[in-house]
Design a protein around this motif. Structure first.
Motif, PDB file in Angstrom:
ATOM      1  N   UNK A   1       9.366   6.918  13.005  1.00  0.00           N
ATOM      2  CA  UNK A   1       8.754   7.956  12.169  1.00  0.00           C
ATOM      3  C   UNK A   1       8.023   7.257  11.026  1.00  0.00           C
ATOM      4  N   UNK A   2       6.981   7.903  10.504  1.00  0.00           N
ATOM      5  CA  UNK A   2       6.126   7.257   9.504  1.00  0.00           C
ATOM      6  C   UNK A   2       6.093   8.013   8.180  1.00  0.00           C
ATOM      7  N   UNK A   3       5.948   7.250   7.110  1.00  0.00           N
ATOM      8  CA  UNK A   3       5.647   7.722   5.767  1.00  0.00           C
ATOM      9  C   UNK A   3       6.585   8.835   5.288  1.00  0.00           C
TER      10      UNK A   3
ATOM     11  N   UNK B   1       0.798  -1.216   0.000  1.00  0.00           N
ATOM     12  CA  UNK B   1       0.000   0.000   0.000  1.00  0.00           C
ATOM     13  C   UNK B   1       0.831   1.264   0.000  1.00  0.00           C
ATOM     14  N   UNK B   2       2.169   1.139   0.046  1.00  0.00           N
ATOM     15  CA  UNK B   2       3.024   2.312  -0.052  1.00  0.00           C
ATOM     16  C   UNK B   2       3.406   2.969   1.257  1.00  0.00           C
ATOM     17  N   UNK B   3       2.896   2.509   2.384  1.00  0.00           N
ATOM     18  CA  UNK B   3       3.275   3.094   3.672  1.00  0.00           C
ATOM     19  C   UNK B   3       4.646   2.581   4.096  1.00  0.00           C
TER      20      UNK B   3
END
Length: 144
Positions: free
Chosen positions: A59-61, A25-27
Motif C-alpha cells: 500500500x502507498x502513501x 520527498x515524503x512518499x
C-alpha cells in the motif's frame, strides 16, 4: 474482448504488522503478508484440510499510513488491487523475483487495535465500524 484486466480481490488475515518504508520527498509504502484459506474434506480419509495461500501486499502513501495506524497481525481485511511482478539483483549477483498485490482499495473487517483501545465489540462480534467523520483526513483522501 480487446482489453485486458488485472484485478485482484482478497479477504484474509494479516500475517505480520504493516512494515513501513519512507522515501525522500515524503512518499512511503507499507508492506504486509495476507493469508487466505481454503478448506475442503479429503474424500478418502474424511479429514478436514485447510490450505493457506500467502500474498505479499503493498500500500502507498496515505493508505499505508492508515493501515499502519489501525492494522496489526491477525486482523481481517478486504483488499482490491492488481498483481505486479518485479525482479532485482542481490549484492552477490543472484536474480530474485517476487509477485505482489498493489492495493488500490481496502476495507477493514476486524481491527484489534480499535477493539482494544475502545474496549467495545459490536453485538455481532465484529470490530466497530470505522467512522470517516472522526478522521482528520479530507474526504477525497480516504482510501475506502
Amino acid at each position: 474482448m480487446s482489453g485486458t484486466l488485472n484485478k485482484v480481490m482478497l479477504i484474509g488475515h494479516l500475517g505480520e504488522d504493516v512494515k513501513m518504508h519512507y522515501f525522500d520527498g515524503g512518499n512511503c509504502i507499507g508492506r504486509f503478508p495476507l493469508a487466505t484459506n481454503e478448506t475442503y474434506i479429503n474424500k478418502s480419509t474424511n479429514e478436514k484440510i485447510t490450505s493457506t495461500e500467502w500474498h505479499n501486499l503493498v500500500v502507498r502513501n496515505k493508505a499505508a499510513e492508515i493501515c499502519e495506524k489501525y492494522l496489526s497481525k491477525g486482523d481481517k481485511i478486504y483488499v482490491e488491487g492488481r498483481i505486479k511482478s518485479r525482479q532485482w539483483q542481490t549484492e552477490d549477483g543472484v536474480t530474485k523475483y517476487t509477485t505482489e498485490i498493489q492495493v488500490t482499495e481496502f476495507t477493514f473487517l476486524t481491527v484489534k487495535k480499535e477493539i482494544e483501545s475502545s474496549g467495545r465489540i459490536a453485538s455481532d462480534g465484529k470490530a466497530p465500524q470505522f467512522d470517516p467523520s472522526n478522521n482528520p483526513l479530507p474526504e477525497n483522501d480516504m482510501p475506502f
